[in-house]
Design an enzyme around this catalytic site. Structure first.
Site, PDB file in Angstrom:
ATOM      1  N   ASP A 118      18.051 -14.804  47.168  1.00  0.00           N
ATOM      2  CA  ASP A 118      18.179 -15.898  48.461  1.00  0.00           C
ATOM      3  C   ASP A 118      17.411 -15.669  49.520  1.00  0.00           C
ATOM      4  OD1 ASP A 118      20.157 -16.777  46.415  1.00  0.00           O
ATOM      5  OD2 ASP A 118      21.972 -16.622  47.954  1.00  0.00           O
ATOM      6  N   HIS A 172      16.536 -10.347  41.821  1.00  0.00           N
ATOM      7  CA  HIS A 172      16.302 -10.375  40.386  1.00  0.00           C
ATOM      8  C   HIS A 172      14.647 -10.359  40.152  1.00  0.00           C
ATOM      9  CE1 HIS A 172      20.554 -11.481  39.617  1.00  0.00           C
ATOM     10  NE2 HIS A 172      20.598 -11.415  40.790  1.00  0.00           N
ATOM     11  N   SER A 258      16.540  -7.937  55.097  1.00  0.00           N
ATOM     12  CA  SER A 258      15.856  -7.313  54.207  1.00  0.00           C
ATOM     13  C   SER A 258      14.782  -8.208  54.015  1.00  0.00           C
ATOM     14  CB  SER A 258      16.413  -6.584  53.231  1.00  0.00           C
ATOM     15  OG  SER A 258      17.480  -5.936  53.532  1.00  0.00           O
TER      16      SER A 258
END
Length: 309
Positions: A118, A172, A258
């Site tokens: 995201d 992911h 991040s």
């Protein structure tokens, strides 16, 4: 970036533009935009000590009281949580929460490259040799970001996925493949917020980061880079070797903003047009993990199909 200029992001799902809520915005602007704050910037943002202290605190039960205010301030959707908010013992437990599997659907088409996290996305369909320039930022070089590895990515393509505290902080794999190499690079912990990017620190060349090379069937060797940032206690890779499938969990960031960077070899992929258009206007696009951000180029897909016959 001028003082107090708002950070505007385009929501991919709705097409609308919104102003980003920034936790600690005043401190970030002071550290990176105020000419009197150079000592503060060095002490807080070039030294990892303060981020480590924050990390220890967010790992302690004392931080649990911050969970409910953060959910409210950042408008986080609790219906996506795999576990309810009262089950988290610390703020970092909440921060690295798992989501319900159905919360992040994704394309099973092997040609589709999906967002690994995201976040707010900028894409660079073709690098100018080795250079990319984030929103209102300074030029950054893949040679400095990926020392000893970058030559294969000159004139390639690159996507920056910037995570904020409101986001799901597990990342992911964007495609299936085999991990062939990985490396940790020590460094500073500058903020990855556009306020900082527009003020001069070489976030991608100086910050702590890790990279993983993923050998794929049709998209070449994809370089997956995790960039640490201010307040991030850890970059934790839960998978670091062997064969991986698209959307397998790769790891997570503990508290803080991040960034994930995906770097592609020349001619291997084509980014989605909406991301190209928004990026050309200097605007980030809010995407969710699993949403398609690129496709394997037609030429490479045909070559892969021919090899499999």
């Amino acid at each position: 970036m001028r003082q107090n200029t708002p950070i505007l992001v385009i929501d991919r799902d709705t097409g609308t533009e919104f102003e980003e809520v920034i936790l600690g915005e005043g401190y970030i602007r002071w550290a990176y935009q105020d000419s009197t704050s150079s000592l503060v910037e060095r002490l807080l943002f070039r030294s990892k000590l303060f981020s480590k202290i924050m990390g220890f605190w967010y790992d302690s039960p004392l931080s649990r009281g911050k969970i409910a205010p953060a959910i409210k301030a950042l408008a986080i959707d609790e219906s996506e949580f795999l576990k309810p908010r009262n089950s988290y013992r610390t703020f970092n437990d909440f921060f690295i929460r798992h989501l319900k599997p159905e919360a992040r659907p994704y394309s099973k088409d092997d040609r589709d490259i999906v967002s690994p996290a995201d976040g707010r996305v900028l894409v660079f369909p073709r690098l100018d040799e080795d250079t990319f320039v984030p929103v209102k930022g300074f030029p950054f070089s893949i040679h400095k970001m990926l020392p000893g590895l970058s030559d294969r990515y000159v004139n390639g393509a690159l996507a920056i996925i910037r995570l904020c505290p409101a986001d799901y902080h597990r990342y992911h794999f964007p495609c299936a493949g085999k991990i062939s190499d990985s490396k940790d690079i020590d460094g500073a912990l500058h903020s990855v917020n556009p306020i900082a990017l527009g003020s001069g620190p070489d976030v991608f060349g100086e910050n702590k980061r890790s990279y993983t090379l993923i050998e794929t069937e049709a998209a070449g060797t994809v370089c997956f880079v995790e960039v640490g940032a201010f307040g991030v206690g850890s970059i934790v890779d839960t998978v670091s070797s062997d064969l991986v499938n698209k959307m397998d969990e790769k790891g997570y960031f503990k508290f803080g903003g991040s960034t994930v960077v995906l770097v592609f070899e020349q001619g291997k992929i084509d980014f989605s047009q909406d991301l190209i258009d928004n990026s050309a206007l200097g605007k980030e696009t809010l995407v969710k993990v699993g949403q398609t951000i690129a496709k394997v180029s037609k030429h490479e897909a045909e070559r892969a199909a021919a090899r499999s016959r």
